[in-house]
Design an enzyme around this catalytic site. Structure first.
Site: not given
Length: 339
Positions: A307-308
C-alpha cells in the site's frame, strides 16, 4: 524537464543519458551546512545523509517538503489462475474502495506524515495474462500502464511515495526479481498476503514455469516487465521515470514496489539514483533485492503490508532530517564555541 516520449520499450534504456543527475554543488553546500550546525560532525548519522540526498535532487542546499505526493497503483493478475493467492481478485477493488474511503493503513500514515494520497486503479476488471501461458501484457499494454504511472506524477511535488495493491502481485514481484537478478526462485518467494506452505510451493512452481516459457527474454529487463509484470508494476516504473525527469526524489515501499522499480535498475543502474528505500519488509526476497540494487532501507519495522505504508512511514524520517538541517542554528548563529 518533461519525460521524453517513449514509443517502445526499447526506448527506455536510452533515457538514462538524457535524464537529470544529482546536483553535486547543492549536495556539497548541504554538507557544509551540516558541518556548521551546533552538533559534532556526523552525529545525526543518516539524517545528515538524507538531507544531503534531498539537496542533491531538489537542487538547493536547503530543501523543504511543501508537497509530498503518495501514489498507489492497483492491478489484477492472470497468474492468480494458478492458485498463488488465498484471496479472490475482488479484494483488489474492495481495497481500492477502502483507500478512497480513508479506511486503510496508508490513509492514516499519509495523514500523520503529511502526504497527499492518490489511488489509481488500472483496468481491474481486465486482469493481465497468465504468464505461465503467455505474456502478461503486450508491449502496447505495458507502455499504456507505464504512461498512466508517469502521468499521475505531480511535477510540483517535492517528494514522491510509491506503493501498490493487487491480489497475486507478490508472485509477480518474485518472478520479476528472479528474471532480472537470477538465483533460485525459492529465495525470492514468500507468503505475500498469507500463503501457507502449499501456497508458496504453487507460487514457486508457477514462477519457474513462467521463467522457462519466457527464457528468451532474460537479459532484456523491459521485455521481462511486459512478459511477467503487471499494470501496477509498469505504472511504478513510469512514475519513477517521470519523477526523475522532474528531479523529484522517490521513496519506494516494500518488496513488490521495489521489484517493479528494480526492472529499471536492471536496465541501467543509474535509473534509481534518485530513489530511497523506505523500509525493508518482512517478505523474504526484499532484503536480497535491496542488496542487488544497492539500497539501504531507511527503516526496518517488520512490515509487509504494501500500500505504500513503509514509504509513508519513512517520510516522517525524511521530514525530521530536513527539520534538523534547516532549523538548527550554526555555531556562529548560536554563539557556541567550536573545537
Amino acid at each position: 524537464m518533461a519525460l521524453p516520449p517513449i514509443s517502445s520499450l526499447r526506448d527506455i534504456a536510452g533515457l538514462a543519458d538524457a535524464l537529470p543527475v544529482a546536483d553535486a554543488a547543492a549536495a556539497e553546500a548541504a554538507r557544509a551546512r551540516q558541518n556548521s550546525l551546533t552538533k559534532p560532525p556526523g552525529s545525526l548519522g543518516r539524517l545528515e545523509a538524507i538531507a544531503e540526498f534531498m539537496a542533491a535532487w531538489r537542487g538547493t542546499p536547503r530543501p523543504e517538503i511543501w508537497r509530498a505526493q503518495a501514489l498507489v497503483f492497483a492491478g489484477n493478475h492472470g497468474i492468480c489462475a494458478q492458485g498463488v493467492n488465498p484471496y479472490p481478485q475482488e479484494v483488489t477493488a474492495q481495497m481500492v474502495a477502502n483507500f478512497e474511503a480513508g479506511g486503510a493503513a496508508i490513509n492514516q500514515l499519509c495523514a500523520v506524515n503529511g502526504a497527499d494520497l492518490d489511488v489509481i486503479a488500472l483496468d481491474l476488471d481486465r486482469p493481465t495474462g497468465d504468464f505461465t501461458e503467455g505474456p502478461a501484457m503486450s508491449e502496447v499494454e505495458c507502455l499504456d500502464a507505464l504512461w498512466q504511472g508517469a502521468s499521475a506524477v505531480d511535477e510540483g511535488a517535492d517528494i514522491l511515495l510509491l506503493g501498490e495493491m493487487g491480489i497475486g502481485n507478490s508472485t509477480v514481484a518474485a518472478a520479476l526479481a528472479a528474471a532480472c537478478f537470477g538465483g533460485p526462485v525459492a529465495e525470492w518467494t514468500g507468503p505475500g498476503t498469507g500463503a501457507d506452505k502449499a501456497g508458496i510451493a504453487r507460487k514457486i512452481d508457477a514462477i519457474e514455469r513462467g521463467l522457462k516459457r519466457h527464457a528468451a527474454l532474460i537479459g532484456d529487463p523491459l521485455a521481462v516487465l511486459a512478459a511477467l509484470g503487471g499494470r501496477e508494476q509498469a505504472a511504478i516504473c513510469g512514475a519513477v521515470l517521470a519523477a526523475r525527469a522532474a528531479r523529484i526524489p522517490v521513496l519506494l515501499d516494500g518488496f513488490i514496489c521495489t521489484a517493479a522499480a528494480a526492472v529499471l535498475h536492471a536496465a541501467d543502474k543509474r535509473f534509481l539514483d534518485h530513489c530511497l528505500a523506505g523500509h525493508v519488509s518482512a517478505e523474504p526476497g526484499h532484503r536480497k533485492l535491496l542488496a542487488a540494487i544497492h539500497k539501504r532501507p531507511v527503516l526496518e519495522f517488520d512490515m509487509r503490508l504494501g500500500e505504500g505504508s513503509g514509504a509513508a512511514l519513512a517520510l516522517g524520517i525524511v521530514r525530521a532530517a530536513l527539520a534538523c538541517h534547516n532549523g538548527m542554528a550554526t555555531f556562529g548563529e548560536a554563539g557556541v564555541a567550536q573545537a
